[in-house]
Design an enzyme around this catalytic site. Structure first.
Site, PDB file in Angstrom:
ATOM      1  CG  LEU A  43      -2.103  -0.997   0.991  1.00  0.00           C
ATOM      2  CD1 LEU A  43      -2.994  -1.042   2.215  1.00  0.00           C
ATOM      3  CD2 LEU A  43      -2.925  -0.644  -0.239  1.00  0.00           C
ATOM      4  CB  ALA A  44       3.897   2.285   1.832  1.00  0.00           C
ATOM      5  NE  ARG A 337      -4.007  -4.451  16.600  1.00  0.00           N
ATOM      6  CZ  ARG A 337      -3.833  -4.389  15.299  1.00  0.00           C
ATOM      7  NH1 ARG A 337      -2.615  -4.318  14.798  1.00  0.00           N
ATOM      8  NH2 ARG A 337      -4.860  -4.403  14.480  1.00  0.00           N
ATOM      9  CD  GLU A 453       4.949  -3.620   9.116  1.00  0.00           C
ATOM     10  OE1 GLU A 453       4.031  -3.921   8.326  1.00  0.00           O
ATOM     11  OE2 GLU A 453       5.379  -4.412   9.983  1.00  0.00           O
ATOM     12  CG  LEU A 469      -4.346  -1.337   6.182  1.00  0.00           C
ATOM     13  CD1 LEU A 469      -5.695  -1.927   5.780  1.00  0.00           C
ATOM     14  CD2 LEU A 469      -3.246  -2.027   5.391  1.00  0.00           C
TER      15      LEU A 469
HETATM   16  C1  LIG Z   1      -2.301 -10.699   8.801  1.00  0.00           C
HETATM   17  C2  LIG Z   1      -2.195  -9.220   8.871  1.00  0.00           C
HETATM   18  C3  LIG Z   1      -3.334  -8.440   8.938  1.00  0.00           C
HETATM   19  C4  LIG Z   1      -3.242  -7.056   9.008  1.00  0.00           C
HETATM   20  N1  LIG Z   1      -4.386  -6.320   9.077  1.00  0.00           N
HETATM   21  C5  LIG Z   1      -4.290  -4.970   9.125  1.00  0.00           C
HETATM   22  C6  LIG Z   1      -5.469  -4.174   9.163  1.00  0.00           C
HETATM   23  O1  LIG Z   1      -6.579  -4.677   9.131  1.00  0.00           O
HETATM   24  N2  LIG Z   1      -5.325  -2.836   9.198  1.00  0.00           N
HETATM   25  C7  LIG Z   1      -4.105  -2.231   9.218  1.00  0.00           C
HETATM   26  O2  LIG Z   1      -4.048  -0.999   9.242  1.00  0.00           O
HETATM   27  N3  LIG Z   1      -2.983  -2.964   9.160  1.00  0.00           N
HETATM   28  C8  LIG Z   1      -3.043  -4.310   9.116  1.00  0.00           C
HETATM   29  N4  LIG Z   1      -1.900  -5.052   9.070  1.00  0.00           N
HETATM   30  C9  LIG Z   1      -0.615  -4.371   8.896  1.00  0.00           C
HETATM   31  C10 LIG Z   1      -0.471  -3.911   7.437  1.00  0.00           C
HETATM   32  O3  LIG Z   1      -1.009  -4.892   6.586  1.00  0.00           O
HETATM   33  C11 LIG Z   1       0.974  -3.673   7.029  1.00  0.00           C
HETATM   34  O4  LIG Z   1       1.626  -2.915   7.996  1.00  0.00           O
HETATM   35  C12 LIG Z   1       1.012  -2.897   5.727  1.00  0.00           C
HETATM   36  O5  LIG Z   1       0.226  -3.529   4.764  1.00  0.00           O
HETATM   37  C13 LIG Z   1       2.435  -2.742   5.225  1.00  0.00           C
HETATM   38  O6  LIG Z   1       2.384  -2.106   3.977  1.00  0.00           O
HETATM   39  P1  LIG Z   1       3.713  -1.683   3.237  1.00  0.00           P
HETATM   40  O7  LIG Z   1       3.284  -1.096   1.939  1.00  0.00           O
HETATM   41  O8  LIG Z   1       4.533  -0.842   4.143  1.00  0.00           O
HETATM   42  O9  LIG Z   1       4.515  -3.043   3.018  1.00  0.00           O
HETATM   43  P2  LIG Z   1       4.099  -4.447   2.314  1.00  0.00           P
HETATM   44  O10 LIG Z   1       2.675  -4.527   1.970  1.00  0.00           O
HETATM   45  O11 LIG Z   1       4.687  -5.488   3.189  1.00  0.00           O
HETATM   46  O12 LIG Z   1       4.872  -4.407   0.954  1.00  0.00           O
HETATM   47  C14 LIG Z   1       6.256  -4.585   0.885  1.00  0.00           C
HETATM   48  C15 LIG Z   1       6.669  -4.505  -0.557  1.00  0.00           C
HETATM   49  O13 LIG Z   1       8.090  -4.435  -0.609  1.00  0.00           O
HETATM   50  C16 LIG Z   1       8.586  -5.375  -1.538  1.00  0.00           C
HETATM   51  N5  LIG Z   1       9.936  -5.702  -1.098  1.00  0.00           N
HETATM   52  C17 LIG Z   1      10.365  -6.002   0.152  1.00  0.00           C
HETATM   53  N6  LIG Z   1      11.688  -6.156   0.164  1.00  0.00           N
HETATM   54  C18 LIG Z   1      12.102  -5.954  -1.104  1.00  0.00           C
HETATM   55  C19 LIG Z   1      13.376  -5.966  -1.731  1.00  0.00           C
HETATM   56  N7  LIG Z   1      14.498  -6.170  -1.054  1.00  0.00           N
HETATM   57  N8  LIG Z   1      13.417  -5.750  -3.062  1.00  0.00           N
HETATM   58  C20 LIG Z   1      12.303  -5.508  -3.789  1.00  0.00           C
HETATM   59  N9  LIG Z   1      11.079  -5.448  -3.240  1.00  0.00           N
HETATM   60  C21 LIG Z   1      10.995  -5.681  -1.912  1.00  0.00           C
HETATM   61  C22 LIG Z   1       7.588  -6.499  -1.542  1.00  0.00           C
HETATM   62  O14 LIG Z   1       7.680  -7.217  -2.748  1.00  0.00           O
HETATM   63  C23 LIG Z   1       6.279  -5.713  -1.394  1.00  0.00           C
HETATM   64  O15 LIG Z   1       5.887  -5.268  -2.681  1.00  0.00           O
HETATM   65  C24 LIG Z   1      -1.982  -6.442   9.016  1.00  0.00           C
HETATM   66  C25 LIG Z   1      -0.825  -7.214   8.956  1.00  0.00           C
HETATM   67  C26 LIG Z   1      -0.929  -8.596   8.905  1.00  0.00           C
HETATM   68  C27 LIG Z   1       0.324  -9.404   8.931  1.00  0.00           C
END
Ligand SMILES: Cc1cc2nc3c(=O)[nH]c(=O)nc-3n(C[C@H](O)[C@H](O)[C@H](O)COP(=O)(O)OP(=O)(O)OC[C@H]3O[C@@H](n4cnc5c(N)ncnc54)[C@H](O)[C@@H]3O)c2cc1C
Length: 665
Positions: A43-44, A337, A453, A469
């Protein structure tokens, strides 16, 4: 190095608006001369890539999965917060800000949190415009539910699949730009290093995970959106691929890492069933809206349940200890939590755990079936409904709200949660720590940003439910697109960055050598062997309960394990094929370094914060003592809290990394 948070001056509520009014902009025709790399498409990263491309920058996006829409964000179940006050229950920007700072044990940077609360409402509008199917109420308006640590309903949701639906929204926005050629998408590519030229982030080294090819990519800025590192514990609710590598590589090149030891331990996960498990499953926090948490009051009943002589449903109300309702009457089952997790562990440590391992408490929906069923019987004009009819009607409502979660539970545990209470236990879920960023979301490496995150900024020691999110999308859609422009305005005449520079060559060489090492080492132990061992040290000594002696031992043990890893790790296969073990070896190598930093951070923090407690605060009396020491807990209405335990001053100054002022009485 002096850390400068670059928080704008002025009243907190005006900072973001004033800041936006005065930063440098890049005009539309200059944006097309500027390249930005975004590592991560959750999402980020997905929202950032789509927005930067829409603005006119040339974006290169990277993900290790086969599609952006498989990022770990897809797993998010419960919902996303926004201060819309659709329920008219008293919500406001200020309340969301206040709840988030309080929920994080007063360890977040307030200016960032206020901005987050301010832009939260825009996120919902943006996502609705993209077609995200948020749940709606009877009249067709967007519905809300409540999450822990708050007294209002501000969580927007799409059944138990909020993350998936939001990600599809961001992905479709990305796809529009991929089709226009403004985003170049590199699926199945893993970033293995960042490249600095003249001290600025100017590119990355990535490995094509399918062919094994090592590639150089240049840009004027690099954005890390790589998610959380909860898998440092081996067992967590995170996707199996979640890792720290991107964040760790920028850290090793000079970016500071903040609060590594703050981990969110989620209270409602399916308990561990044995030693061969590789994954833990979350039961969404939304279930605490309708489920009541309890353990038996009497230890004899605990024994009888464990030995199968009694079922939980055999126990009458007065034989149950609804310990959250007892201890925190105002918030009840919806305490934050960290509070719920600590309380569950306290009960289980005291011997009241209800499963064979002694690590489970009940989450019981029986009261909700009756409450909803009675209401439904009235609505449907059913006179004198039987108890069975009421239960059936109530179960239908609960099924409509959380059906997929109940089904998931039954598949994993093989028990029907409509008939018997669910069993839950705390598990590693989210990492509050991460790469340090300033108000612009820039790390201490110029031109290198961290969002979602992967950064540390918004949640202090504990994140409130449904706010990850919100933060990821706030960073990507509404914050970074402004702040990065201020930096990039200096680059309008720089021109393309060459990948032939010696800095690229040196970084590529280092990456290649490491890969060759893994393939040629031919050691005796698998990568998982080391990951599991690390996870056990982390959970036992750096998990919820910590003490100085244990943390010192952990530091030593991790260091020895790392040494062993570099001598004896075995990676099968070759470097020129799709090789999951090879990719994992690199990730575990980074976890083995992070783990040590993590334990060191926990050691110097002589405190109980978020989901972690020092041993002396581990019991119910200890929790009261902790609360008295910190004097902020009346906010959670802890029954034993001293009457005068109120916040002295709400704005805690958290700048330049040190808490300069402890604003409690
Ligand atoms: C089971 C579960 C349920 C959740 N439910 C909720 C909820 O209901 N509400 C809420 O607010 N939060 C919730 N969370 C937390 C939330 O989902 C995450 O904190 C959030 O989605 C993280 O988003 P992000 O974009 O930072 O990272 P991510 O969605 O983890 O994306 C990481 C991205 O980085 C890429 N990546 C990583 N390392 C590399 C690399 N070295 N090279 C290239 N690409 C790489 C991956 O391919 C991916 O595309 C939940 C978490 C879990 C585990």
């Amino acid at each position: 190095m002096a850390l400068d948070s670059k928080v704008p001056k002025g009243p907190i509520k005006d900072k973001w608006t004033d800041y936006k009014n005065h930063i440098n902009l890049v005009n539309p025709s200059n944006k097309r001369h500027i390249d930005v790399i975004v590592v991560g498409t959750g999402l980020a990263g997905g929202s950032a890539s789509a927005t930067l491309a829409e603005l006119g920058y040339n974006v290169k996006s990277f993900a290790y999965q086969d599609s952006p829409r498989r990022a770990h964000s897809i797993a998010a179940q419960g919902g996303i917060n926004a201060a819309k006050n659709y329920q008219g229950d008293g919500d406001s920007t200020y309340r969301l800000f206040y709840d988030t700072v309080k929920g994080g044990d007063y360890r977040s940077r307030e200016s960032n949190v206020y901005r987050l609360a301010e832009v939260s409402a825009n996120i919902i509008d943006q996502c609705v415009a993209q077609g995200v199917p948020f749940a709606r109420d009877y009249g067709g308006l967007l519905d809300n539910r409540s999450f822990g640590g708050v007294l209002v309903s501000r969580t927007f949701y799409a059944k138990g699949q909020t993350g998936q639906q939001l990600l599809l929204g961001a992905y479709s926005a990305m796809n529009r730009q991929i089709a226009r050629g403004k985003i170049e998408m590199f699926n199945r590519h893993e970033m293995l290093d960042v490249v600095l030229v003249d001290g600025k982030a100017r590119g990355i080294i990535a490995r094509n995970l399918v062919t094994g090819e090592i590639e150089r990519h240049s840009a004027h800025a690099v954005v890390i959106a790589s998610g959380g590192y909860g898998n440092v514990y081996f067992l967590s609710t995170n996707a199996m691929g979640s890792n720290v590598t991107a964040g760790w590589k920028v850290h090793k090149k000079g970016a500071y890492f903040a609060n590594p030891c703050y981990t969110q331990i989620h209270p409602t996960c399916i308990p561990r069933s044995g030693d061969y498990q590789s994954k833990l499953t979350l039961m969404s926090e939304s279930l605490r809206n309708d489920g009541r948490i309890w353990v038996p009051k009497n230890i004899e009943d605990v024994q009888a349940i464990r030995e199968g002589r009694k079922k939980p449903t055999d126990l009458s109300e007065d034989q149950r200890d609804y310990y959250l309702e007892r201890r925190y009457p105002a918030f009840g089952n919806l305490v934050p939590r960290d509070v719920a997790s600590r309380a569950a562990k306290e009960r289980c440590d005291a011997g009241y755990g209800v499963n064979a391992t002694g690590e489970a408490v009940y989450l019981d929906f029986a009261a909700s079936f009756i409450r909803y069923g009675t209401e439904q019987a009235k609505i449907q004009n059913i006179a004198n409904p039987s108890e069975a009819k009421i239960k059936e009607l109530g179960q239908k409502i609960v099924k409509a709200k959380y059906g997929n979660l109940f089904q998931m539970y039954e598949k994993i545990v093989d028990e029907n949660p409509y008939e018997t209470p669910m069993m839950i236990y705390p598990a590693v879920h989210y990492t509050m720590g991460g790469v340090w960023v300033d108000y612009n979301l820039m790390t201490t490496i110029p031109g290198c940003y961290a969002i979602g995150e992967a950064n540390f900024s918004d949640h202090g020691a504990n994140r409130l439910g449904a706010s990850a999110l919100m933060q990821g999308l706030a960073d990507g859609y509404f914050v970074l697109p402004y702040t990065i422009g201020d930096y990039l305005s200096e680059d309008i005449r720089t021109g393309k960055i060459s990948t032939d520079l010696p800095e690229f060559e040196a970084a590529e060489k280092e990456v290649s050598e490491r890969i060759e090492f893994f393939i040629n080492n031919k050691g005796t132990h698998s990568v998982d062997y080391y990951h599991k061992k690390l996870g056990k040290i982390m959970w036992d000594k750096c998990g919820m309960s910590r003490n100085a002696a244990g943390l010192k031992t952990a530091i030593e043990e991790i260091s020895n394990l790392r040494k062993d890893f570099w001598e004896n790790v075995n990676v099968p296969g070759t470097a020129t094929e799709y090789n999951e073990q090879l990719a994992k070896a690199g990730r575990v190598a980074d976890f083995l370094e992070l783990g040590e930093l993590f334990a060191k951070d926990a050691l110097v923090r002589e405190e109980s914060a978020g989901g972690h407690f020092r041993e002396e605060h581990q019991t119910e009396e200890g929790e009261a003592k902790r609360n008295k020491e910190f004097q902020f807990v009346s906010a959670w209405e802890y029954k034993g809290a001293p009457k005068d335990a109120v916040l002295h001053k709400e704005e805690l100054v958290y700048e330049n990394i040190e808490v300069k002022e402890r604003s409690y009485k």
